[in-house]
Design an enzyme around this catalytic site. Structure first.
Site, PDB file in Angstrom:
ATOM      1  N   THR A 186       0.866  -1.181   0.000  1.00  0.00           N
ATOM      2  CA  THR A 186       0.000   0.000   0.000  1.00  0.00           C
ATOM      3  C   THR A 186       0.901   1.230   0.000  1.00  0.00           C
ATOM      4  O   THR A 186       2.087   1.130   0.331  1.00  0.00           O
ATOM      5  CB  THR A 186      -0.878   0.027   1.262  1.00  0.00           C
ATOM      6  OG1 THR A 186      -0.019   0.063   2.402  1.00  0.00           O
ATOM      7  CG2 THR A 186      -1.765  -1.204   1.350  1.00  0.00           C
ATOM      8  N   GLU A 331      -5.672  -3.836  -1.123  1.00  0.00           N
ATOM      9  CA  GLU A 331      -6.127  -5.013  -0.371  1.00  0.00           C
ATOM     10  C   GLU A 331      -7.227  -5.781  -1.094  1.00  0.00           C
ATOM     11  O   GLU A 331      -7.605  -6.873  -0.689  1.00  0.00           O
ATOM     12  CB  GLU A 331      -6.654  -4.578   1.010  1.00  0.00           C
ATOM     13  CG  GLU A 331      -5.582  -4.074   1.970  1.00  0.00           C
ATOM     14  CD  GLU A 331      -5.286  -2.584   1.834  1.00  0.00           C
ATOM     15  OE1 GLU A 331      -5.585  -1.997   0.764  1.00  0.00           O
ATOM     16  OE2 GLU A 331      -4.755  -1.997   2.789  1.00  0.00           O
ATOM     17  N   TRP A 444     -21.130  15.052  10.697  1.00  0.00           N
ATOM     18  CA  TRP A 444     -20.105  14.700   9.715  1.00  0.00           C
ATOM     19  C   TRP A 444     -20.228  15.535   8.443  1.00  0.00           C
ATOM     20  O   TRP A 444     -21.324  15.779   7.960  1.00  0.00           O
ATOM     21  CB  TRP A 444     -20.230  13.233   9.309  1.00  0.00           C
ATOM     22  CG  TRP A 444     -20.097  12.267  10.441  1.00  0.00           C
ATOM     23  CD1 TRP A 444     -21.086  11.508  10.982  1.00  0.00           C
ATOM     24  CD2 TRP A 444     -18.916  11.959  11.178  1.00  0.00           C
ATOM     25  NE1 TRP A 444     -20.596  10.737  12.001  1.00  0.00           N
ATOM     26  CE2 TRP A 444     -19.257  10.996  12.151  1.00  0.00           C
ATOM     27  CE3 TRP A 444     -17.589  12.403  11.114  1.00  0.00           C
ATOM     28  CZ2 TRP A 444     -18.336  10.461  13.042  1.00  0.00           C
ATOM     29  CZ3 TRP A 444     -16.674  11.872  12.004  1.00  0.00           C
ATOM     30  CH2 TRP A 444     -17.045  10.914  12.954  1.00  0.00           C
TER      31      TRP A 444
HETATM   32  P1  ADP Z   1      -4.286   2.331  -4.202  1.00  0.00           P
HETATM   33  O1  ADP Z   1      -3.528   1.164  -4.540  1.00  0.00           O
HETATM   34  O2  ADP Z   1      -5.361   2.724  -5.142  1.00  0.00           O
HETATM   35  O3  ADP Z   1      -3.433   3.483  -3.757  1.00  0.00           O
HETATM   36  P2  ADP Z   1      -4.901   2.156  -1.582  1.00  0.00           P
HETATM   37  O4  ADP Z   1      -5.197   0.894  -0.904  1.00  0.00           O
HETATM   38  O5  ADP Z   1      -3.674   2.915  -1.244  1.00  0.00           O
HETATM   39  O6  ADP Z   1      -5.025   1.787  -3.040  1.00  0.00           O
HETATM   40  O7  ADP Z   1      -6.086   3.177  -1.465  1.00  0.00           O
HETATM   41  C1  ADP Z   1      -7.385   2.755  -1.518  1.00  0.00           C
HETATM   42  C2  ADP Z   1      -8.245   3.916  -1.115  1.00  0.00           C
HETATM   43  O8  ADP Z   1      -8.360   4.844  -2.172  1.00  0.00           O
HETATM   44  C3  ADP Z   1      -9.670   3.519  -0.835  1.00  0.00           C
HETATM   45  O9  ADP Z   1      -9.803   2.965   0.438  1.00  0.00           O
HETATM   46  C4  ADP Z   1     -10.365   4.849  -0.990  1.00  0.00           C
HETATM   47  O10 ADP Z   1     -10.253   5.648   0.151  1.00  0.00           O
HETATM   48  C5  ADP Z   1      -9.611   5.504  -2.099  1.00  0.00           C
HETATM   49  N1  ADP Z   1     -10.333   5.329  -3.359  1.00  0.00           N
HETATM   50  C6  ADP Z   1     -10.086   4.457  -4.346  1.00  0.00           C
HETATM   51  N2  ADP Z   1     -10.954   4.632  -5.355  1.00  0.00           N
HETATM   52  C7  ADP Z   1     -11.787   5.629  -4.993  1.00  0.00           C
HETATM   53  C8  ADP Z   1     -12.909   6.279  -5.596  1.00  0.00           C
HETATM   54  N3  ADP Z   1     -13.351   5.947  -6.796  1.00  0.00           N
HETATM   55  N4  ADP Z   1     -13.512   7.258  -4.907  1.00  0.00           N
HETATM   56  C9  ADP Z   1     -13.079   7.630  -3.687  1.00  0.00           C
HETATM   57  N5  ADP Z   1     -12.027   7.077  -3.080  1.00  0.00           N
HETATM   58  C10 ADP Z   1     -11.386   6.088  -3.719  1.00  0.00           C
END
Ligand code: ADP
Length: 545
Positions: A186, A331, A444
């Site tokens: 990540t 994940e 919120w």
């Molecule tokens: P990545 O490999 O995409 O960086 P991460 O696991 O670091 O994956 O991040 C995933 C997070 O990115 C999700 O939990 C969410 O918060 C955010 N995310 C991914 N796609 C979207 C989306 N379409 N809209 C809003 N948030 C998103």
């Protein structure tokens, strides 16, 4: 029991075998790291992947040993995907945009044995090398060149390795579908990056589902250009799904600017693409300035961060391109949801349809979602109840790599760290990351929603909303924005963005103009950094006290 079906393991090698048998001449076109283009096909990719796999054996690579890549999207990277996982090793893709100490940490944590990298990253690898404890081969993904070989005596060359491989090598037959196949970390916005280890089985099932019509919708008649890098969750699984169904691939290499992408789209008649919103913002800027169109592109997956509704609308009305808004995580391999409407939505009027298209979509078969309160009680899936988003399924993490703790909640749910609502059909709306959401006077406020609206304003090039500490309300939204060249953003513009669109108490009290919105290695806004810089700025504002 007698009379059952064959028991065939779900192996990644089977994908490239199928592609080479039934789509042998389907092309893989790459932009080379050092310039120029290269054309190959699935039969060639398989042949060279097998030769390379035979070299791994000669080098003493054991089952599940990690072999790393630091590379752009190109044919050699695709060969590596299949050579490594097909041979039973684990393909560890490294995001070169991580900080150097994060990279050192993950290479040592993964205990990588070999590293393959593109020419762009030679200086980077040279700098890291001393601190890497487990790596005993550094391979530049290029043919040998004597000058480089002389300068870096520790370096090996990819084409030399291929050359030394066996022509008659076969994939090992003793692999189990639950054997590990690839590893991604990540992006580690807070703390060290965490490793997510995929299996052959999870990868195959994820790929099969991604190709289906309500997900990415890939076929042998398509041409896919993954702008999303192969170091960002396996190009969102497209590096497996495309060969699986015989989709032609166009690999953009290092050039991800609007002009380069648009040129490739039109030159290769690309029909489908995938990438994060910031990439598309660059493409749209180029198209608007140049007047160029995208006559072949039909759809693109947009995810990784929320896709602003103004972008979805622009793609549709100005370029006739459908945006498939998707949500996912490392994940989750990464696909969690994709926005595709159903038949019954034809009855909705245009505005209602547009509205529905803006959320993050619904889960395909294989993914189950739920929203829960802070005590882990399930909440209603009525499109209203907002809670912690949990997930489980065939391609969802069980435990982080080398993690000792229990990474699941409530028995068998993976807690995503996102706050969301889910409606009766499973359409999910991400309200925020739980650590970014604003709590103002006990209520919120979604930063994602405020950002989406701001990004539609003509004077704003980029924007982020953060929680700023407030003497009376605990936290209030603060809008940070980058002005479009030649535009000036004023207080009165705030009303144009938010009036009538959100409750009055949601409207940010003020804004700050910044030069740039900082982003992490996967294009996500670094809100923790912005909070460090601007989080106290309302406390000193006398008119708010
Ligand atoms: P990545 O490999 O995409 O960086 P991460 O696991 O670091 O994956 O991040 C995933 C997070 O990115 C999700 O939990 C969410 O918060 C955010 N995310 C991914 N796609 C979207 C989306 N379409 N809209 C809003 N948030 C998103």
């Amino acid at each position: 029991m007698q009379g059952l079906m064959m028991d065939r393991q779900l192996l990644i090698s089977a994908i490239i075998d199928h592609a080479a048998s039934y789509h042998s001449d389907t092309e893989v076109v790459s932009v080379n790291t050092k310039g120029g283009q290269h054309r190959t096909n699935y039969a060639e990719i398989r042949k060279r992947a097998l030769k390379l796999a035979s070299v791994f054996n000669k080098r003493g690579m054991a089952k599940s040993d990690r072999i790393a890549t630091i590379a752009w999207n190109n044919f050699r990277h695709l060969e590596l995907y299949y050579a490594i996982s097909g041979n039973g090793q684990v393909c560890h893709t490294i995001n070169p945009r991580l900080f150097a100490d994060q990279m050192t940490y993950i290479i040592n944590h993964a205990e990588d044995r070999m590293i393959f990298f593109d020419a762009t990253f030679l200086p980077l690898v040279d700098g890291l090398r001393e601190n890497l404890k487990t790596v005993d081969a550094f391979v530049l993904m290029e043919p040998r060149d004597d000058e480089t070989a002389e300068k870096y005596p520790w370096l090996e060359f990819y084409e030399d390795l291929i050359e030394s491989g066996d022509d008659d090598y076969h994939w090992p037959e003793d692999l189990d579908e639950n054997d590990a196949s690839s590893l991604c970390y990540t992006s580690g916005t807070t703390g060290n990056p965490k490793g997510v280890l995929y299996s052959n089985r999870s990868t195959l099932i994820h790929a099969m589902m991604s190709a289906t019509p309500d997900v990415v919708n890939l076929s042998a008649r398509d041409c896919l250009l993954p702008v999303v890098p192969m170091f960002h969750v396996n190009a969102w699984g497209t590096a497996y799904a495309a060969p699986m169904v015989g989709t032609k691939m166009v690999m953009p290499g290092p050039n991800l600017d609007g002009k380069s992408i648009a040129t490739l789209f039109n030159q290769e008649k690309v029909t489908v693409s995938a990438g994060v919103p910031t990439i598309w913002a660059g493409l749209i800027d180029f198209l608007e300035q140049s007047g160029e169109k995208l006559p072949f592109l039909k759809r693109t997956v947009v995810g990784g961060s929320a896709c602003p509704p103004s972008m979805i609308e622009k793609f549709r009305t100005d370029y006739d391109v459908e945006v498939l808004h998707a949500w996912g995580m490392t994940e989750l391999s990464p696909l969690g949801t994709v926005n595709n409407l159903k038949n019954k939505h034809d009855a909705l009027d245009n505005d209602e349809q547009e509205n529905l298209r803006c959320n993050q979509g619904r889960p395909p078969f294989g993914i189950e979602l739920g929203v829960f309160d802070d005590e882990d009680n399930p909440l209603a899936e009525d499109g209203q109840a907002q809670g912690n988003l949990y997930c489980r399924g065939y391609w969802v993490l069980n435990n982080y790599f080398h993690s000792e703790g229990d990474d699941l909640r409530n028995g068998n749910w993976f807690p995503t760290g996102d706050v969301a609502t889910i409606d009766e059909d499973g359409f999910m709306t991400i309200r925020d990351r739980s650590k970014d959401i604003i709590k103002s006077g006990g209520e919120w406020i979604s930063t994602v929603e405020l950002e989406n609206l701001a990004l539609g304003h003509p004077a704003i090039a980029d924007a982020a909303v953060i929680a700023a500490k407030h003497p009376k309300w605990d936290e209030r939204p603060l809008l940070l924005l980058v002005e479009k060249p030649g535009s000036e953003f004023t207080e009165s513009n705030m009303n144009e963005i938010y009036d009538g669109k959100v409750a009055k108490w949601w409207v940010p009290d003020t804004f700050r103009v910044v030069d740039e919105i900082p982003r992490n290695a996967t294009g996500k806004v670094r809100k923790n950094l912005l909070r460090e810089t601007f989080g106290d700025s309302l406390m000193d504002d006398p008119k708010l006290a």
